[in-house]
Design an enzyme around this catalytic site. Structure first.
Site, PDB file in Angstrom:
ATOM      1  N   ASP A   2       5.666  -6.858   2.468  1.00 13.62           N
ATOM      2  CA  ASP A   2       4.902  -7.392   1.340  1.00 13.62           C
ATOM      3  C   ASP A   2       5.824  -7.709   0.173  1.00 13.62           C
ATOM      4  O   ASP A   2       6.713  -6.914  -0.166  1.00 13.62           O
ATOM      5  CB  ASP A   2       3.891  -6.338   0.844  1.00 13.62           C
ATOM      6  CG  ASP A   2       2.496  -6.584   1.387  1.00 13.62           C
ATOM      7  OD1 ASP A   2       2.187  -7.721   1.790  1.00 13.62           O
ATOM      8  OD2 ASP A   2       1.711  -5.613   1.408  1.00 13.62           O
ATOM      9  N   SER A  56       0.839  -1.201   0.000  1.00 13.49           N
ATOM     10  CA  SER A  56       0.000   0.000   0.000  1.00 13.49           C
ATOM     11  C   SER A  56       0.876   1.253   0.000  1.00 13.49           C
ATOM     12  O   SER A  56       0.369   2.358  -0.191  1.00 13.49           O
ATOM     13  CB  SER A  56      -0.946  -0.001   1.212  1.00 13.49           C
ATOM     14  OG  SER A  56      -0.227  -0.274   2.402  1.00 13.49           O
ATOM     15  N   GLU A  89       0.118 -12.569  -1.504  1.00 13.37           N
ATOM     16  CA  GLU A  89      -1.338 -12.623  -1.710  1.00 13.37           C
ATOM     17  C   GLU A  89      -1.724 -13.863  -2.512  1.00 13.37           C
ATOM     18  O   GLU A  89      -1.131 -14.136  -3.568  1.00 13.37           O
ATOM     19  CB  GLU A  89      -1.806 -11.374  -2.469  1.00 13.37           C
ATOM     20  CG  GLU A  89      -1.608 -10.091  -1.679  1.00 13.37           C
ATOM     21  CD  GLU A  89      -2.122  -8.855  -2.417  1.00 13.37           C
ATOM     22  OE1 GLU A  89      -2.742  -8.988  -3.491  1.00 13.37           O
ATOM     23  OE2 GLU A  89      -1.879  -7.741  -1.911  1.00 13.37           O
ATOM     24  N   GLU A 138      -8.828 -10.034   4.221  1.00 11.85           N
ATOM     25  CA  GLU A 138      -9.219  -8.664   3.880  1.00 11.85           C
ATOM     26  C   GLU A 138     -10.613  -8.634   3.267  1.00 11.85           C
ATOM     27  O   GLU A 138     -10.912  -9.354   2.307  1.00 11.85           O
ATOM     28  CB  GLU A 138      -8.189  -8.053   2.907  1.00 11.85           C
ATOM     29  CG  GLU A 138      -8.554  -6.618   2.512  1.00 11.85           C
ATOM     30  CD  GLU A 138      -7.416  -5.838   1.870  1.00 11.85           C
ATOM     31  OE1 GLU A 138      -6.289  -6.355   1.781  1.00 11.85           O
ATOM     32  OE2 GLU A 138      -7.667  -4.689   1.452  1.00 11.85           O
TER      33      GLU A 138
HETATM   34  O1  KIV Z   1      -0.478  -3.416   1.715  1.00 12.48           O
HETATM   35  C1  KIV Z   1      -1.169  -3.357   2.745  1.00 12.48           C
HETATM   36  O2  KIV Z   1      -1.254  -2.325   3.418  1.00 12.48           O
HETATM   37  C2  KIV Z   1      -1.894  -4.549   3.130  1.00 12.48           C
HETATM   38  C3  KIV Z   1      -2.883  -4.432   4.253  1.00 12.48           C
HETATM   39  C4  KIV Z   1      -4.083  -3.708   3.803  1.00 12.48           C
HETATM   40  C5  KIV Z   1      -3.213  -5.750   4.845  1.00 12.48           C
HETATM   41  O3  KIV Z   1      -1.717  -5.584   2.562  1.00 12.48           O
END
Ligand code: KIV
Length: 271
Positions: free
Chosen positions: A90, A52, A122, A189
């Site tokens: 991530d 994000s 994911e 989510e």
């Molecule tokens: O990238 C992110 O902020 C996320 C959260 C919304 C879980 O994956």
């Protein structure tokens, strides 16, 4: 490049113990040193260096454009500000969905170059081989099911997922696959609260919800959203704990006025 790793107070076994003992897990995103030191100092359990960052740090409409190098830059900045929390980074779009060896190489780069404690991917069954390959290398993996923003073009938007029973069954099966593969936790989510409860009860590893109701083992929010820095984003699941957008705007307006009126700097603010 940071190659130094240290074991922080919050570990994967501590997180599992928290689920067993019914203690809710707090998780929040961060993308830079200063924010990470604030949320770590406040006592957060997990810091997610979310992709994000593509939205809130870089202004992209989706999370797809962010690169591995950019994620490593954000994660290494975060790690330098953290003493206690478990730091998860991530894996960006395109760095793990193909062959497992490429996924492993991407995860190894994140671990070596940022000092993160684990990675998040994911998807379910379709990425299970990359997930297993990364876990076999001793890297903690967090899963992410339900609304998976990297698949936004396939999903056709950011709506609530798995509302039909068939999709709910698939999500539960995916969650079990991720647990069997060795994931230490799974983010759920934007799914119905009743489904998140079923998943949380079916798994021995913690579930962390965002827009998934109160029955998950923990909660996660994007830090800019929960601090009220992003006025245009107000989904039903978001609780704002501050209104930093207005506080920051007022502070900057005040500064501008002081500069224009020659009030700043005064004689005590100069050498
Ligand atoms: O990238 C992110 O902020 C996320 C959260 C919304 C879980 O994956």
């Amino acid at each position: 490049m940071s190659t130094e790793s240290k074991v922080r107070a919050v570990t994967t076994s501590r997180l599992k113990q928290m689920k067993e003992q019914g203690e809710k897990i707090s998780m929040i995103t961060s993308y830079d040193y200063t924010m990470a030191s604030i949320v770590d100092g406040a006592g957060i359990d997990i810091i997610l260096v979310g992709d994000s960052a593509a939205n809130v740090m870089a202004g992209h409409k989706t999370t797809l454009p962010i690169t591995l190098d950019q994620m490593i830059y954000h994660a290494s900045s975060v790690v330098r500000g953290v003493e206690r929390a478990f730091v998860v980074c991530d894996m960006p779009f395109g760095t793990y969905q193909g062959d497992p060896l490429t996924a492993l190489n991407s995860a190894v780069r994140i671990m070596k170059e940022s000092g993160s404690d684990g990675v998040k991917l994911e998807g379910g069954e379709e990425i299970i081989d990359p997930v297993k390959k990364i876990i076999c290398a001793g890297i903690p993996v967090m899963g992410h099911l339900g609304l998976t923003p990297q698949s936004v073009h396939q999903l056709g938007g950011y709506s609530v997922q798995a509302k039909e029973e068939a999709a709910a069954e698939k999500l539960i099966a995916d969650a079990k696959l991720l647990e069997e593969a060795g994931c230490f936790a799974v983010v759920l989510e934007k799914i119905p609260a009743t489904l998140a409860k079923r998943v949380s009860e079916a798994l021995t590893i913690p579930t962390i919800g965002i827009g998934a109701g109160a029955a998950t083992d923990g909660q996660v929010l994007v830090v800019h959203d929960m601090l009220g820095m992003n006025k245009g984003f107000s989904p039903k699941f978001l609780r704002r704990y501050a209104n930093l957008h207005d506080i920051m705007t007022e502070a900057v307006e005040h500064y501008i006025a002081d500069v224009k009126s020659c009030d700043f700097p005064n004689e005590n603010e100069q050498y």
